[in-house]
Design a protein around this motif. Structure first.
Motif, PDB file in Angstrom:
ATOM      1  N   ALA A  92     -15.339  -4.578  -3.644  1.00 48.70           N
ATOM      2  CA  ALA A  92     -16.783  -4.685  -3.269  1.00 48.70           C
ATOM      3  C   ALA A  92     -17.104  -4.528  -2.111  1.00 48.70           C
ATOM      4  CB  ALA A  92     -17.512  -5.288  -4.251  1.00 48.70           C
ATOM      5  N   ASP A  93     -15.162  -4.615  -1.072  1.00 49.85           N
ATOM      6  CA  ASP A  93     -15.945  -3.924   0.021  1.00 49.85           C
ATOM      7  C   ASP A  93     -16.094  -2.870   0.835  1.00 49.85           C
ATOM      8  OD1 ASP A  93     -15.974  -7.012   0.532  1.00 49.85           O
ATOM      9  OD2 ASP A  93     -13.466  -7.046   1.002  1.00 49.85           O
ATOM     10  N   ASN A  94     -15.839  -1.730  -0.369  1.00 51.39           N
ATOM     11  CA  ASN A  94     -15.758  -0.291   0.432  1.00 51.39           C
ATOM     12  C   ASN A  94     -16.600  -0.193  -0.657  1.00 51.39           C
ATOM     13  OD1 ASN A  94     -14.072  -0.583   2.197  1.00 51.39           O
ATOM     14  ND2 ASN A  94     -12.059  -1.068   0.298  1.00 51.39           N
ATOM     15  N   ASP A  95     -16.695  -0.061  -1.935  1.00 58.01           N
ATOM     16  CA  ASP A  95     -17.768   0.721  -3.207  1.00 58.01           C
ATOM     17  C   ASP A  95     -18.124   0.213  -4.437  1.00 58.01           C
ATOM     18  OD1 ASP A  95     -18.762   3.546  -4.141  1.00 58.01           O
ATOM     19  OD2 ASP A  95     -16.752   4.452  -4.266  1.00 58.01           O
ATOM     20  N   TRP A  96     -19.035   0.813  -5.084  1.00 57.46           N
ATOM     21  CA  TRP A  96     -19.322  -0.171  -6.723  1.00 57.46           C
ATOM     22  C   TRP A  96     -18.607  -0.550  -7.443  1.00 57.46           C
ATOM     23  CZ3 TRP A  96     -23.904  -2.148  -6.067  1.00 57.46           C
ATOM     24  CH2 TRP A  96     -25.208  -1.485  -5.287  1.00 57.46           C
ATOM     25  N   VAL A  97     -18.233  -1.365  -7.584  1.00 61.38           N
ATOM     26  CA  VAL A  97     -16.837  -1.757  -8.765  1.00 61.38           C
ATOM     27  C   VAL A  97     -17.607  -2.750  -9.709  1.00 61.38           C
ATOM     28  CG1 VAL A  97     -15.111  -1.445  -7.276  1.00 61.38           C
ATOM     29  CG2 VAL A  97     -16.337  -3.937  -7.385  1.00 61.38           C
ATOM     30  N   PHE A 116     -12.359   0.722 -11.510  1.00 61.55           N
ATOM     31  CA  PHE A 116     -13.880   0.909 -11.301  1.00 61.55           C
ATOM     32  C   PHE A 116     -13.739  -0.399 -12.006  1.00 61.55           C
ATOM     33  CE2 PHE A 116     -12.779   5.364 -14.370  1.00 61.55           C
ATOM     34  CZ  PHE A 116     -13.282   6.147 -13.105  1.00 61.55           C
ATOM     35  N   THR A 117     -12.566  -1.489 -11.542  1.00 65.25           N
ATOM     36  CA  THR A 117     -13.019  -2.593 -11.818  1.00 65.25           C
ATOM     37  C   THR A 117     -12.397  -3.366 -11.319  1.00 65.25           C
ATOM     38  OG1 THR A 117     -12.933  -2.061 -14.717  1.00 65.25           O
ATOM     39  CG2 THR A 117     -12.715  -4.566 -14.296  1.00 65.25           C
ATOM     40  N   ASP A 118     -12.859  -4.609 -10.995  1.00 65.56           N
ATOM     41  CA  ASP A 118     -12.437  -5.305  -9.481  1.00 65.56           C
ATOM     42  C   ASP A 118     -11.122  -6.509 -10.696  1.00 65.56           C
ATOM     43  OD1 ASP A 118     -13.259  -7.947 -11.078  1.00 65.56           O
ATOM     44  OD2 ASP A 118     -14.756  -8.338  -9.137  1.00 65.56           O
ATOM     45  N   ASP A 119     -10.843  -6.741  -9.837  1.00 60.48           N
ATOM     46  CA  ASP A 119      -9.249  -7.681 -10.725  1.00 60.48           C
ATOM     47  C   ASP A 119      -8.991  -9.304 -11.340  1.00 60.48           C
ATOM     48  OD1 ASP A 119      -7.454  -6.354  -8.479  1.00 60.48           O
ATOM     49  OD2 ASP A 119      -7.253  -7.628  -6.956  1.00 60.48           O
ATOM     50  N   ALA A 120     -10.376  -9.232 -10.790  1.00 56.71           N
ATOM     51  CA  ALA A 120     -11.160 -11.130 -11.749  1.00 56.71           C
ATOM     52  C   ALA A 120     -11.292 -10.109 -12.912  1.00 56.71           C
ATOM     53  CB  ALA A 120     -11.542 -11.430 -11.534  1.00 56.71           C
ATOM     54  N   LEU A 121     -11.803  -9.577 -13.245  1.00 54.05           N
ATOM     55  CA  LEU A 121     -12.734  -8.853 -14.297  1.00 54.05           C
ATOM     56  C   LEU A 121     -11.598  -7.841 -14.681  1.00 54.05           C
ATOM     57  CD1 LEU A 121     -14.956  -8.043 -16.421  1.00 54.05           C
ATOM     58  CD2 LEU A 121     -15.299  -6.135 -15.372  1.00 54.05           C
ATOM     59  N   PHE A 122     -10.847  -6.699 -14.301  1.00 58.96           N
ATOM     60  CA  PHE A 122      -9.407  -6.235 -15.312  1.00 58.96           C
ATOM     61  C   PHE A 122      -8.892  -7.107 -15.773  1.00 58.96           C
ATOM     62  CE2 PHE A 122      -5.503  -4.609 -15.294  1.00 58.96           C
ATOM     63  CZ  PHE A 122      -5.655  -3.100 -15.551  1.00 58.96           C
ATOM     64  N   ALA A 123      -8.996  -8.265 -14.595  1.00 57.09           N
ATOM     65  CA  ALA A 123      -7.191  -9.322 -16.054  1.00 57.09           C
ATOM     66  C   ALA A 123      -7.725  -9.793 -17.264  1.00 57.09           C
ATOM     67  CB  ALA A 123      -7.157 -10.257 -14.820  1.00 57.09           C
TER      68      ALA A 123
END
Length: 471
Positions: free
Chosen positions: A460-465, A341-348
């Protein structure tokens, strides 16, 4: 400061904070409510303190303070056999006022709709949810509840199991069901019904009996919101256990996703019947929210983009789903389900934060409100910002038992931002375990890269994250 003034200020502070605490009602509602101010107008704490410190009208001030103290004593008596959460017995008079009229356009978009038949589905849903809550098993109701509603309950079950808790409900009596509003938004129709009911509520904590709570004859009003694609004929998901597409018998053990084993149909997307997507407590419903209007100019391009299938209610459901995954990850220190659900930067950033925290568990955890408050374009991305209010009480397990981190159930808030590339066409629906690029089903629900097309799932290139989260 004079001693007399200090004593008055101290008393006012104690009284004010006692009134301002937030409380959550246990039970199958899956929501939360506050016994304090519901928002809007009012006198205000600052005004009260200023008035009490002024030099005149002491007789009136003494009467006000005495009244507040009497109220606090009364509230304490109303707690029944309340444990450590400081919750109060609920008493509702049922929905007030007159429901909003249903437009002719709504009936045209939903042929065959009648408030009476819809109320029957709400009745079925309400009783089935109470049973699912008591059994901590959503298998039988998963086919007609959204991802967000599923995760709200599932996260609570996770916490209850960690604390060896059960919630037994009895003497459930539905007094009234009333359709309050029926609207259209984008390609969807949304109906909210009030449910006025009474029940006995017994919350049992085997690991720590001091957190047991018992209430008898509680009356409450909840507002249940359902969503369906406009124009599609209803196929009964509430009284049938067959796939609405091919007729194959559905699995009653459905978990994160309810999908027909024969044809692959996901049942809870609003393509076949009304789907439960929100349960709101009376106080939260009456105090409203600051959600952006669906008529806001910045949303119109999204509504016109048929590939985006945009709907505020569904966006808020996505956020409910993701934020409950976030809360569970904070207690279990297991972030594998949150990653997609989370992009890599926020997940880190979240991973670093969670690993630095001591483990804790929520004794109560309810979402009070999730509202889309802003939508904008930046760097060829849609950026959607949400306000989230939630009620929670945290405990820490020690060698000597459970210790309170929070003295009571408190209401808190956070802000979440989701992003999606402008023009991206989502092939998945509501994050339903399908690749947003090629639509292939996930072979592993924790992966962040599609096993078929190698597309980045949490992009975010494909879906909401989620790209930002701040508490």
């Amino acid at each position: 400061m004079k001693t007399k003034t200090k004593n008055i200020l101290a008393l006012v502070a104690v009284i004010f904070f006692a009134i301002a605490e937030a409380y959550s009602r246990s039970g199958g509602a899956g929501g939360a409510h506050s016994s304090g101010d519901g928002g809007g107008g009012g006198f205000g704490a600052g005004a009260i303190i200023g008035w009490l410190l002024s030099g005149s009208g002491w007789l009136g001030k003494i009467i006000v303070i005495a009244g507040i103290i009497i109220y606090l004593i009364y509230r304490n008596k109303m707690k029944g056999d309340s444990g450590g959460t400081d919750m109060v017995s609920s008493s509702s008079q049922g929905p007030q006022g007159t429901p909003a009229p249903i437009s002719p356009e709504f009936f045209t978009a939903n042929p065959g709709f009648t408030p009476q038949e819809f109320s029957q589905k709400v009745n079925t849903a309400f009783l089935a949810i109470q049973e699912a809550w008591m059994n901590k098993n959503l298998g039988k109701v998963r086919k007609w509840i959204s991802d967000g509603v599923y995760q709200r309950f599932n996260a609570q079950f996770t916490m209850m199991n960690m604390l060896e808790q059960v919630n037994m409900l009895s003497n459930i009596n539905i007094k009234q069901i009333r359709v309050e509003s029926a609207i259209q938004e984008g390609a969807y129709s949304i109906v909210t019904a009030s449910v006025y009911f009474s029940m006995d509520d017994n919350f049992i904590c085997k690991k720590a009996p001091e957190f047991d709570e018992k209430f008898t004859g509680d009356t409450a009003t909840e507002y249940w919101t359902f969503i369906k694609k406009s124009g599609v004929a209803e196929k009964d998901l509430y009284n049938s256990n067959n796939c609405p597409n091919c007729g194959y018998v559905l699995n009653n053990d459905a978990g994160q996703v309810s999908k027909c084993e024969s044809c692959g149909t996901v049942t809870y997307l609003g393509d076949y019947d009304w789907v439960l997507c929100e349960i709101t407590q009376e106080e939260d419903y009456l105090r409203g929210n600051n959600r952006i209007s669906q008529n806001a100019p910045e949303l119109q391009a999204l509504y016109k983009d048929t590939g985006s299938d945009f709907c505020i209610q569904l966006m808020e459901d996505k956020v409910s789903n993701a934020i409950m995954q976030y809360f569970v990850s904070k207690t279990t220190h297991n972030l594998k389900y949150l990653n997609r659900f989370t992009d890599d930067a926020l997940f880190a950033r979240i991973e670093q934060q969670v690993k630095a925290e001591d483990k804790f568990v929520f004794n109560r955890l309810y979402l009070s409100d999730v509202s889309l408050i802003n939508m904008m374009q930046a760097n060829n991305r849609w950026m959607a910002t949400f306000n989230i209010s939630y009620s929670s009480m945290r405990l820490q397990e020690t060698a000597n038992g459970l210790n309170k981190i929070d003295d009571t159930v408190m209401e808190r808030s956070l802000t979440v931002t989701l992003a999606k590339k402008v023009g991206a066409v989502e092939k998945s629906k509501l994050w339903s375990f399908e690749c947003p690029s090629c639509g292939a089903p996930y072979t592993d629900t924790t992966i962040t890269e599609c096993g078929y097309c190698s597309a980045k799932i949490n992009s975010a290139d494909n879906d909401w994250v989620m790209v930002n989260l701040s508490e």
